[in-house]
Design an enzyme around this catalytic site. Structure first.
Site, PDB file in Angstrom:
ATOM      1  N   ASP A   1       0.876  -1.309   0.148  1.00 38.38           N
ATOM      2  CA  ASP A   1      -0.013  -0.080  -0.012  1.00 38.38           C
ATOM      3  C   ASP A   1       0.901   1.257  -0.016  1.00 38.38           C
ATOM      4  O   ASP A   1       2.037   1.375  -0.011  1.00 38.38           O
ATOM      5  CB  ASP A   1      -1.101   0.123   1.169  1.00 38.38           C
ATOM      6  N   ILE A   2       0.367   2.283  -0.216  1.00 36.90           N
ATOM      7  CA  ILE A   2       0.875   3.692  -0.336  1.00 36.90           C
ATOM      8  C   ILE A   2       1.018   4.224   1.083  1.00 36.90           C
ATOM      9  O   ILE A   2       0.396   4.152   1.883  1.00 36.90           O
ATOM     10  CB  ILE A   2       0.203   4.526  -1.169  1.00 36.90           C
TER      11      ILE A   2
ATOM     12  N   GLU B   1      -6.141   2.234  -0.101  1.00 34.95           N
ATOM     13  CA  GLU B   1      -4.675   2.228  -0.820  1.00 34.95           C
ATOM     14  C   GLU B   1      -3.988   0.995  -0.795  1.00 34.95           C
ATOM     15  O   GLU B   1      -2.985   0.852  -1.352  1.00 34.95           O
ATOM     16  CB  GLU B   1      -3.969   3.355  -0.254  1.00 34.95           C
TER      17      GLU B   1
END
Length: 318
Positions: free
Chosen positions: A184-185, A228
């Protein structure tokens, strides 16, 4: 696929009479069809199993396998598209025609055939095939929409729920490698807070595209797990290979420059890698595979983000 490499419409003929077969072949070739001629139903079926033909013209009475048997065999088979079958016959009673249609023929033509009638009936068949192909394409587009995340254009959670169990079952059955990556970001909330939610959407789209382009088309697959967070499934990929993929993706994301409304946005991402060099027999829940990769992702976050953490386990052979 309805055309051969030369742009001609392929037609398969099954006719044991050499004179009738040659006449059919010449008529169809002159009309712009790519013709393959066989001497009986068995040869025709062998040709169909090697290469798809959307139109089959078959005689009724033939040795080895007659036209009725060929119709039944085609309808029982699983071909990539619909096969339009025209039955050529000297038997023209109502009962004979009904029997032929019940066996799977779409149309019939009595012998000796009239060339203009043959072409007209073939044109009807082609219209039906084009409609069938359009319907199949529309159904496939609907299916893809149902399993695709509308924002990022990668697969969605529903696809994970359906296909990850299949991947796990296949790896277990053949004792093959299987790897998963959760990623994920980093600090995605800051992106939304600083640049706005539309910019956040643009970042998610660019991130998903980077993941998709950095994995093998038609082998690996990428899905949006939620928010995300994304899941990457790497079939036939052992631990070392999965770690290399994750590190390559991490570096690629770090180099991304996302331009939104004239502003440059840079991001990093964290990756957790898990799976099996040789998938074990016995019960292995897809949720276990995801949980293992997710735990590695959590560890990557805990250690400072923008890194790859792997807890790859090689199954022990019993």
């Amino acid at each position: 696929m309805t055309e051969d490499p030369h742009g001609l419409y392929p037609v398969l003929i099954a006719e044991d009479n050499p004179v009738s077969r040659k006449l059919l072949e010449k008529s169809l070739t002159r009309a712009g069809y790519a013709v393959t001629a066989t001497e009986d139903g068995r040869q025709a079926l062998e040709q169909l199993n090697r290469r798809f033909f959307p139109i089959v013209i078959t005689d009724w009475m033939m040795p080895e396998m007659n036209g009725m048997e060929l119709c039944q065999a085609i309808r029982a088979a699983d071909f990539p598209g619909y096969v339009y079958i025209m039955l050529l016959t000297a038997l023209d009673t109502k009962d004979d025609i009904i029997a032929g249609l019940k066996a799977g023929a779409d149309d019939y033509l009595t012998k000796p055939f009239n060339q203009a009638e043959l072409m007209a009936r073939l044109n009807t068949g082609r219209r039906i095939l084009e409609l069938e192909r359009s319907l199949r394409k529309a159904n496939e587009e609907i299916r893809l929409l149902s399993v695709t995340d509308p924002l990022t254009a990668v697969y969605n959670r529903g696809y994970i729920n359906t296909h990850l169990p299949e991947e796990v079952a296949r790896a277990r059955r053949y004792r093959r490698a299987l790897s998963t990556i959760m990623c994920d970001i980093d600090h995605f909330k800051r992106v939304n807070d600083t640049y706005g939610h539309q910019a956040g959407d643009a970042v998610l789209q660019s991130f998903a595209a980077a993941l998709r382009h950095g994995t093998r088309a038609n082998v690996d697959w990428v899905a949006r797990y939620g928010g995300e967070e994304f899941l990457i499934v790497l079939p036939e990929t052992p631990g070392a290979g999965a770690e290399s993929v994750a590190e390559r993706l991490r570096q690629g994301v770090e180099r991304l420059v996302i331009v939104h409304e004239g502003r440059e946005i840079r991001i990093t991402a964290s990756f957790g890698v898990a799976g099996y060099d040789e998938c074990p027999y016995g019960d292995l829940a897809p949720e276990t595979v995801i949980a293992s990769a997710d735990a590695c992702l959590y560890q990557a976050k805990k250690e400072g983000r923008n890194r790859v953490v792997s807890a790859f386990s090689a199954a022990q052979t019993p």
